[in-house]
Scaffold this motif. Structure first.
Motif, PDB file in Angstrom:
ATOM      1  N   PRO A 126     -13.689  -5.752  11.273  1.00 35.89           N
ATOM      2  CA  PRO A 126     -13.091  -5.617  12.580  1.00 35.89           C
ATOM      3  C   PRO A 126     -11.657  -5.724  12.456  1.00 35.89           C
ATOM      4  N   GLN A 127     -11.198  -6.749  11.318  1.00 34.96           N
ATOM      5  CA  GLN A 127      -9.716  -6.982  11.015  1.00 34.96           C
ATOM      6  C   GLN A 127      -9.027  -5.758  10.374  1.00 34.96           C
ATOM      7  N   MET A 128      -9.816  -4.789   9.837  1.00 36.43           N
ATOM      8  CA  MET A 128      -9.339  -3.740   8.998  1.00 36.43           C
ATOM      9  C   MET A 128      -9.393  -2.628  10.216  1.00 36.43           C
ATOM     10  N   ILE A 129     -10.180  -2.291  10.935  1.00 40.65           N
ATOM     11  CA  ILE A 129     -10.273  -1.599  11.939  1.00 40.65           C
ATOM     12  C   ILE A 129      -9.088  -1.824  12.968  1.00 40.65           C
ATOM     13  N   LYS A 130      -8.810  -3.136  13.282  1.00 41.90           N
ATOM     14  CA  LYS A 130      -7.547  -3.534  13.956  1.00 41.90           C
ATOM     15  C   LYS A 130      -6.170  -3.170  13.494  1.00 41.90           C
ATOM     16  N   GLN A 131      -5.999  -2.888  12.280  1.00 40.37           N
ATOM     17  CA  GLN A 131      -4.790  -2.889  11.460  1.00 40.37           C
ATOM     18  C   GLN A 131      -4.862  -1.453  11.114  1.00 40.37           C
ATOM     19  N   HIS A 132      -5.846  -0.608  11.378  1.00 42.68           N
ATOM     20  CA  HIS A 132      -6.073   0.935  10.999  1.00 42.68           C
ATOM     21  C   HIS A 132      -5.821   1.124   9.531  1.00 42.68           C
ATOM     22  N   SER A 133      -6.334   0.252   8.661  1.00 48.30           N
ATOM     23  CA  SER A 133      -6.216   0.556   7.266  1.00 48.30           C
ATOM     24  C   SER A 133      -6.951  -0.551   6.687  1.00 48.30           C
ATOM     25  N   GLY A 134      -7.395   0.052   5.308  1.00 52.09           N
ATOM     26  CA  GLY A 134      -8.282  -0.807   4.665  1.00 52.09           C
ATOM     27  C   GLY A 134      -9.328   0.088   3.736  1.00 52.09           C
ATOM     28  N   VAL A 135      -9.921  -0.360   2.666  1.00 51.40           N
ATOM     29  CA  VAL A 135     -10.498   0.108   1.458  1.00 51.40           C
ATOM     30  C   VAL A 135     -12.044  -0.633   1.308  1.00 51.40           C
ATOM     31  N   VAL A 136     -12.974   0.203   1.618  1.00 55.45           N
ATOM     32  CA  VAL A 136     -14.228  -0.670   1.328  1.00 55.45           C
ATOM     33  C   VAL A 136     -14.822   0.106   0.029  1.00 55.45           C
ATOM     34  N   ILE A 137     -15.364  -0.859  -0.982  1.00 52.52           N
ATOM     35  CA  ILE A 137     -16.187  -0.028  -2.186  1.00 52.52           C
ATOM     36  C   ILE A 137     -17.452  -0.640  -2.324  1.00 52.52           C
ATOM     37  N   HIS A 138     -18.385   0.025  -2.117  1.00 50.71           N
ATOM     38  CA  HIS A 138     -19.796  -0.594  -2.601  1.00 50.71           C
ATOM     39  C   HIS A 138     -20.303  -0.122  -3.977  1.00 50.71           C
ATOM     40  N   ILE A 139     -20.546  -1.342  -4.854  1.00 54.65           N
ATOM     41  CA  ILE A 139     -21.046  -0.913  -5.965  1.00 54.65           C
ATOM     42  C   ILE A 139     -22.587  -0.698  -6.116  1.00 54.65           C
ATOM     43  N   ALA A 238     -10.309   0.514  -9.219  1.00 57.72           N
ATOM     44  CA  ALA A 238      -8.682   0.461  -9.032  1.00 57.72           C
ATOM     45  C   ALA A 238      -8.418   1.739  -8.534  1.00 57.72           C
ATOM     46  N   PHE A 239      -8.637   2.792  -9.133  1.00 57.25           N
ATOM     47  CA  PHE A 239      -8.435   4.109  -8.632  1.00 57.25           C
ATOM     48  C   PHE A 239      -8.682   4.458  -7.131  1.00 57.25           C
ATOM     49  N   LEU A 240      -9.978   4.162  -7.018  1.00 59.65           N
ATOM     50  CA  LEU A 240     -10.617   4.372  -5.750  1.00 59.65           C
ATOM     51  C   LEU A 240      -9.942   3.577  -4.417  1.00 59.65           C
ATOM     52  N   ALA A 241      -9.410   2.316  -4.686  1.00 60.31           N
ATOM     53  CA  ALA A 241      -8.946   1.520  -4.028  1.00 60.31           C
ATOM     54  C   ALA A 241      -7.380   1.582  -3.727  1.00 60.31           C
ATOM     55  N   SER A 242      -6.874   2.546  -4.599  1.00 59.63           N
ATOM     56  CA  SER A 242      -5.163   2.807  -4.407  1.00 59.63           C
ATOM     57  C   SER A 242      -5.099   3.941  -3.583  1.00 59.63           C
ATOM     58  N   ASP A 243      -3.712   4.037  -3.513  1.00 60.66           N
ATOM     59  CA  ASP A 243      -3.164   5.193  -2.598  1.00 60.66           C
ATOM     60  C   ASP A 243      -3.369   6.558  -3.225  1.00 60.66           C
ATOM     61  N   ARG A 244      -3.727   6.662  -4.470  1.00 58.42           N
ATOM     62  CA  ARG A 244      -3.904   7.939  -5.240  1.00 58.42           C
ATOM     63  C   ARG A 244      -5.074   8.582  -4.897  1.00 58.42           C
ATOM     64  N   ALA A 245      -6.047   7.611  -4.455  1.00 57.17           N
ATOM     65  CA  ALA A 245      -7.396   8.299  -3.710  1.00 57.17           C
ATOM     66  C   ALA A 245      -7.315   8.312  -2.360  1.00 57.17           C
ATOM     67  N   ALA A 246      -6.173   8.609  -1.613  1.00 61.86           N
ATOM     68  CA  ALA A 246      -5.927   8.471  -0.351  1.00 61.86           C
ATOM     69  C   ALA A 246      -6.962   9.391   0.406  1.00 61.86           C
ATOM     70  N   SER A 247      -7.433  10.530  -0.110  1.00 60.45           N
ATOM     71  CA  SER A 247      -8.369  11.491   0.461  1.00 60.45           C
ATOM     72  C   SER A 247      -9.725  11.372   0.078  1.00 60.45           C
ATOM     73  N   ILE A 248     -10.144  10.715  -0.631  1.00 60.43           N
ATOM     74  CA  ILE A 248     -11.256  10.294  -1.253  1.00 60.43           C
ATOM     75  C   ILE A 248     -12.036   9.182  -0.189  1.00 60.43           C
ATOM     76  N   HIS A 249     -13.171   9.623   0.276  1.00 59.76           N
ATOM     77  CA  HIS A 249     -13.634   9.136   1.436  1.00 59.76           C
ATOM     78  C   HIS A 249     -15.202   9.470   1.695  1.00 59.76           C
ATOM     79  N   GLY A 250     -16.214   8.585   1.961  1.00 53.90           N
ATOM     80  CA  GLY A 250     -17.687   8.791   1.842  1.00 53.90           C
ATOM     81  C   GLY A 250     -18.253   9.336   0.617  1.00 53.90           C
TER      82      GLY A 250
END
Length: 263
Positions: A126-139, A238-250
């Motif tokens: 909910p806090q990420m949604i509120k700030q309209h930004s964030g990255v979640v990575i599931h291993i 680190a790559f997936l969490a970075s802005d370099r991967a800004a279009s990688i989703h899902g």
């Protein structure tokens, strides 16, 4: 193994890594911290080297109470998180196939490998949604596609559920500015893996090279000839969490040295 690191890439980013005191989790925490992130790790056991964790939160994420403790601590100490890496996972199921897996074992595998992430996401997103930004990575794990029926079928099923959950979550959160991806490692050469190699070598009366090869053979082979290093998993995260991967989703990224034999 070392890589060139932009020491400011994650400056100002608040990170939480679950299962972050050993193996790939510790490597992920170190990698993001080296790039300027403020990092918290959580696990049941503290890190071997306290320098590996900026903030350590002792908690059992298999329980709702443990999840609540972690969520409250990072909210108080950091004001929330910008990057959430769900590295926690594992299997304690004994050999013997499906009939050996009791309801309690199924519950434990699902709590560890699926519900810990589900509950923590529910608390922190909910806090990420509120700030309209964030990255979640599931291993996740390649075992969601290559389950070993003898001893890890419950683990594999839980990881398959985690990947499906991650994909569904990405559909919901993408329009809200939060990126969600998953990573599916194969065999990783951690301290636990090294210990397993030594046990197999000792029990079988073979050297560690032969023991290591026997594990790769059980997986159907690893074309590059070795398991991944924790630092290699950390580099992908680190790559997936970075802005370099800004279009990688899902998407889910497999890092297994070629173990999965299909496209």
């Amino acid at each position: 193994m070392s890589y060139a690191i932009d020491i400011q890439e994650f400056a100002g980013k608040r990170v939480l890594v679950t299962g972050g005191t050993k193996g790939a989790g510790a490597a992920i925490a170190r990698r993001l911290a080296a790039a300027g992130a403020t990092v918290a790790v959580t696990a049941r056991t503290p890190p071997t080297d306290p320098a590996d964790a900026g903030l350590f939160i002792a908690a059992d994420l298999m329980t709702p109470e443990g999840v609540a403790r972690v969520a409250e601590t990072v909210s108080v100490e950091f004001g929330g998180v910008d990057i959430l890496v769900h590295n926690l996972g594992g299997s304690k199921t004994p050999g013997g196939g499906f009939a050996a897996i009791t309801d309690d074992l199924w519950r434990d595998e699902l709590n560890l490998n699926l519900m810990a992430a589900v509950r923590l996401d529910r608390a922190l997103l909910p806090q990420m949604i509120k700030q309209h930004s964030g990255v979640v990575i599931h291993i996740s794990s390649i075992q969601r596609r290559l389950p070993l029926h003898e001893s890890t079928i419950a683990y594999a099923a839980a990881k398959a559920a985690l990947t499906a959950y991650s994909k569904g979550l990405s559909k919901e959160l993408g329009p809200m500015g939060v990126r969600v991806t998953s990573v599916a490692p194969g065999w990783i050469m951690t301290e636990a893996s090294e210990a397993m190699v030594k046990r197999i070598a000792g029990h079988g009366g073979v050297d560690e090279g032969a023991a290591r090869q026997s594990i790769m053979n059980a997986l159907g082979g690893i074309p590059i000839g070795r398991p991944a290093l924790p630092e290699e998993i950390a580099e992908l995260v680190a790559f997936l969490a970075s802005d370099r991967a800004a279009s990688i989703h899902g998407a889910e990224y497999t890092i297994d040295g070629g173990t999965v034999p299909v496209v």
